[in-house]
Design a protein around this motif. Sequence first.
Motif, PDB file in Angstrom:
ATOM      1  N   ALA A  55      36.792 -60.117  29.688  1.00  0.00           N
ATOM      2  CA  ALA A  55      37.081 -61.288  30.520  1.00  0.00           C
ATOM      3  C   ALA A  55      36.141 -62.436  30.197  1.00  0.00           C
ATOM      4  CB  ALA A  55      36.986 -60.919  32.000  1.00  0.00           C
ATOM      5  N   TYR A  56      34.864 -62.131  29.986  1.00  0.00           N
ATOM      6  CA  TYR A  56      33.931 -63.197  29.629  1.00  0.00           C
ATOM      7  C   TYR A  56      34.258 -63.775  28.251  1.00  0.00           C
ATOM      8  CZ  TYR A  56      30.984 -62.659  33.708  1.00  0.00           C
ATOM      9  OH  TYR A  56      30.529 -62.654  35.003  1.00  0.00           O
ATOM     10  N   GLY A  57      34.699 -62.932  27.334  1.00  0.00           N
ATOM     11  CA  GLY A  57      35.123 -63.432  26.032  1.00  0.00           C
ATOM     12  C   GLY A  57      36.291 -64.385  26.163  1.00  0.00           C
ATOM     13  N   GLN A  58      37.237 -64.040  27.047  1.00  0.00           N
ATOM     14  CA  GLN A  58      38.402 -64.904  27.246  1.00  0.00           C
ATOM     15  C   GLN A  58      38.060 -66.184  27.993  1.00  0.00           C
ATOM     16  OE1 GLN A  58      41.145 -62.245  29.171  1.00  0.00           O
ATOM     17  NE2 GLN A  58      41.661 -61.169  27.283  1.00  0.00           N
ATOM     18  N   LEU A  59      36.938 -66.180  28.718  1.00  0.00           N
ATOM     19  CA  LEU A  59      36.478 -67.389  29.398  1.00  0.00           C
ATOM     20  C   LEU A  59      35.699 -68.305  28.456  1.00  0.00           C
ATOM     21  CD1 LEU A  59      35.375 -65.866  32.821  1.00  0.00           C
ATOM     22  CD2 LEU A  59      37.165 -67.588  32.494  1.00  0.00           C
ATOM     23  N   GLY A  60      35.531 -67.873  27.215  1.00  0.00           N
ATOM     24  CA  GLY A  60      34.870 -68.707  26.227  1.00  0.00           C
ATOM     25  C   GLY A  60      33.416 -68.370  25.965  1.00  0.00           C
ATOM     26  N   PHE A  61      32.924 -67.259  26.510  1.00  0.00           N
ATOM     27  CA  PHE A  61      31.538 -66.857  26.299  1.00  0.00           C
ATOM     28  C   PHE A  61      31.391 -65.969  25.065  1.00  0.00           C
ATOM     29  CE2 PHE A  61      31.459 -67.851  30.812  1.00  0.00           C
ATOM     30  CZ  PHE A  61      30.216 -68.453  30.984  1.00  0.00           C
ATOM     31  N   GLU A  62      30.293 -66.136  24.358  1.00  0.00           N
ATOM     32  CA  GLU A  62      29.854 -65.113  23.419  1.00  0.00           C
ATOM     33  C   GLU A  62      29.093 -64.076  24.234  1.00  0.00           C
ATOM     34  OE1 GLU A  62      27.736 -66.561  19.999  1.00  0.00           O
ATOM     35  OE2 GLU A  62      28.800 -68.476  20.083  1.00  0.00           O
ATOM     36  N   VAL A  63      29.412 -62.796  24.041  1.00  0.00           N
ATOM     37  CA  VAL A  63      28.835 -61.748  24.875  1.00  0.00           C
ATOM     38  C   VAL A  63      27.945 -60.838  24.030  1.00  0.00           C
ATOM     39  CG1 VAL A  63      29.297 -59.896  26.514  1.00  0.00           C
ATOM     40  CG2 VAL A  63      30.914 -61.801  26.306  1.00  0.00           C
ATOM     41  N   ASP A  64      26.700 -60.680  24.463  1.00  0.00           N
ATOM     42  CA  ASP A  64      25.795 -59.711  23.864  1.00  0.00           C
ATOM     43  C   ASP A  64      25.674 -58.522  24.812  1.00  0.00           C
ATOM     44  OD1 ASP A  64      25.372 -61.322  21.705  1.00  0.00           O
ATOM     45  OD2 ASP A  64      23.384 -62.015  22.316  1.00  0.00           O
ATOM     46  N   VAL A  65      25.973 -57.320  24.309  1.00  0.00           N
ATOM     47  CA  VAL A  65      25.953 -56.106  25.121  1.00  0.00           C
ATOM     48  C   VAL A  65      24.684 -55.311  24.809  1.00  0.00           C
ATOM     49  CG1 VAL A  65      27.109 -53.924  25.627  1.00  0.00           C
ATOM     50  CG2 VAL A  65      28.464 -55.995  25.211  1.00  0.00           C
ATOM     51  N   PHE A  66      23.932 -54.963  25.841  1.00  0.00           N
ATOM     52  CA  PHE A  66      22.740 -54.140  25.721  1.00  0.00           C
ATOM     53  C   PHE A  66      22.992 -52.858  26.519  1.00  0.00           C
ATOM     54  CE2 PHE A  66      21.543 -58.525  25.352  1.00  0.00           C
ATOM     55  CZ  PHE A  66      20.523 -58.583  24.406  1.00  0.00           C
ATOM     56  N   LEU A  67      22.792 -51.705  25.906  1.00  0.00           N
ATOM     57  CA  LEU A  67      23.022 -50.425  26.574  1.00  0.00           C
ATOM     58  C   LEU A  67      21.715 -49.915  27.173  1.00  0.00           C
ATOM     59  CD1 LEU A  67      25.365 -48.728  23.951  1.00  0.00           C
ATOM     60  CD2 LEU A  67      25.982 -50.076  25.978  1.00  0.00           C
ATOM     61  N   GLY A  68      21.649 -49.893  28.486  1.00  0.00           N
ATOM     62  CA  GLY A  68      20.424 -49.522  29.169  1.00  0.00           C
ATOM     63  C   GLY A  68      19.907 -48.146  28.812  1.00  0.00           C
ATOM     64  N   ASN A  69      20.814 -47.179  28.620  1.00  0.00           N
ATOM     65  CA  ASN A  69      20.347 -45.830  28.318  1.00  0.00           C
ATOM     66  C   ASN A  69      19.690 -45.748  26.947  1.00  0.00           C
ATOM     67  OD1 ASN A  69      23.298 -46.294  28.100  1.00  0.00           O
ATOM     68  ND2 ASN A  69      23.238 -44.461  26.828  1.00  0.00           N
ATOM     69  N   ASP A  70      19.942 -46.723  26.046  1.00  0.00           N
ATOM     70  CA  ASP A  70      19.223 -46.776  24.772  1.00  0.00           C
ATOM     71  C   ASP A  70      17.744 -47.057  24.983  1.00  0.00           C
ATOM     72  OD1 ASP A  70      21.351 -46.230  23.146  1.00  0.00           O
ATOM     73  OD2 ASP A  70      21.743 -48.308  22.577  1.00  0.00           O
ATOM     74  N   PHE A  71      17.421 -47.784  26.048  1.00  0.00           N
ATOM     75  CA  PHE A  71      16.056 -48.228  26.285  1.00  0.00           C
ATOM     76  C   PHE A  71      15.293 -47.308  27.241  1.00  0.00           C
ATOM     77  CE2 PHE A  71      18.415 -51.909  24.928  1.00  0.00           C
ATOM     78  CZ  PHE A  71      17.536 -52.644  24.158  1.00  0.00           C
ATOM     79  N   SER A  72      15.995 -46.455  27.998  1.00  0.00           N
ATOM     80  CA  SER A  72      15.325 -45.628  29.000  1.00  0.00           C
ATOM     81  C   SER A  72      14.568 -44.478  28.351  1.00  0.00           C
ATOM     82  CB  SER A  72      16.333 -45.077  30.013  1.00  0.00           C
ATOM     83  OG  SER A  72      17.259 -44.235  29.376  1.00  0.00           O
ATOM     84  N   ALA A  73      13.488 -44.059  28.985  1.00  0.00           N
ATOM     85  CA  ALA A  73      12.633 -43.014  28.432  1.00  0.00           C
ATOM     86  C   ALA A  73      13.353 -41.678  28.324  1.00  0.00           C
ATOM     87  CB  ALA A  73      11.372 -42.868  29.284  1.00  0.00           C
ATOM     88  N   ASP A  74      14.211 -41.371  29.303  1.00  0.00           N
ATOM     89  CA  ASP A  74      14.906 -40.079  29.279  1.00  0.00           C
ATOM     90  C   ASP A  74      16.288 -40.166  28.649  1.00  0.00           C
ATOM     91  OD1 ASP A  74      16.314 -41.436  31.212  1.00  0.00           O
ATOM     92  OD2 ASP A  74      16.136 -39.894  32.762  1.00  0.00           O
ATOM     93  N   GLY A  75      16.656 -41.341  28.135  1.00  0.00           N
ATOM     94  CA  GLY A  75      17.969 -41.502  27.528  1.00  0.00           C
ATOM     95  C   GLY A  75      19.088 -41.562  28.547  1.00  0.00           C
ATOM     96  N   ILE A  76      18.721 -41.615  29.824  1.00  0.00           N
ATOM     97  CA  ILE A  76      19.727 -41.644  30.895  1.00  0.00           C
ATOM     98  C   ILE A  76      19.444 -42.852  31.784  1.00  0.00           C
ATOM     99  CG2 ILE A  76      20.865 -40.326  32.713  1.00  0.00           C
ATOM    100  CD1 ILE A  76      19.793 -37.782  31.436  1.00  0.00           C
TER     101      ILE A  76
END
Length: 425
Positions: free
Chosen positions: A26-47
Amino acid sequence: MKIAFFGYAWGSARKIDAYMREVVEAYGQLGFEVDVFLGNDFSADGIVTGFKADTDVTRLAAYLREQGYAAAVSFNNSLLLPQIVEALEGRVVSVIVDGFNHLFRYDAQDRYAAFRLDVRFACIGSQFERELLAEVPEIAGRVSLLSPATNGMLFPRQTIAPAYPISWVASLPTDNTTAGFISRLLDNPSAYGIVDACLRAIEATGDLKALMADHAAVIEGLAAQVPMTFRTFETMLQNVVTARQRVELVSRLSPHGLALFGNREWARAMVLNQDVFAAFRPGPGASSHEDLLQIYNASLISVNLPQSLISESFQYRLLDVMSSNALLVTKRTPEPDLYRVFGADCPVPMYDSLAELEAICAHYLAHEDERRAVVAACNALVTPDFSFRSRCLDYLRLAGAAYQPPSGAPVARKDVRVLTDREFA
């Protein structure tokens, strides 16, 4: 313009779920460039807990500041750290779709730390709103109920012929963690009475709060013997109750033509239950929003049984089914969010017990005119105000982002990038 999306993704496919993808789209269709960050990639326990020691938070915050994001949308507090919120100048909204045991908490010692940051919180259910205000009352001006969204009203439902008398899309929470938890209890005969009382309490109220008032020491002692924290112990028991209820639902509705769409954990139940084997639909799972809408539109009835920990939640699937060819039948809660959003005359049938659910399904399968009338009334309630486009504009408003939606010709869809922790090590 650019927007940051803080989500999460499980499994080897590393894909965000269907509803998070709709937000990004939806944000892409509104004209935004979207950067996705996956929180579990950054968490210490992977969760959901802690933050990786080898990730340079200062570098990550600097990157976010340099991008000039109009706002950031987080699901379940993903990546909400002080440095990150400050880098985004507070233009952040977190969509709360799960209970507190499932929220990201990068301060492992304080499960409410993220709620004290300069962030707005949009709860999709009254239960989450109440819990948040009870635990962190000082944020009353920064939390609100904002129902989930659907694009079901845009789906070509009239061209789809019914294929399923009753459909149900549901996972079975019997993974190795839950199974291992039960296995460890087998070594402690004295635990059975305590666990039985805990399971009964969860069946009645969804949690252990009432039981803890008089038996906290015993319950916490058992959790320590397992060993696990009380929160994890409670979650494991909630999973057990949910799994039992879901298997019973299949047994009751399978004779009425139930089509079950779910995760591979249902194989555990198939070993002992023929009804589960008969109801389960093999093949690739429904992974996209379009897949889900296809199922609902090909159904006469679609049922909903929330997890045992849910006492008042407006789940995404409720809107999906209400906008489809199927009749939604859902569990009654003390103060239904469907009534809060649509009024006390909301026509959705609700049940108090699985026996009542079976009776309701049997009735509407035998009375097609009544079923069609209720479906039409539900369809009329799900207006474009409930679309993902509309909801994404609401998130921008809550975050305090200055944005004017385009008018006239549709905006060309913008690119989506997925950034991982490795880029900030």
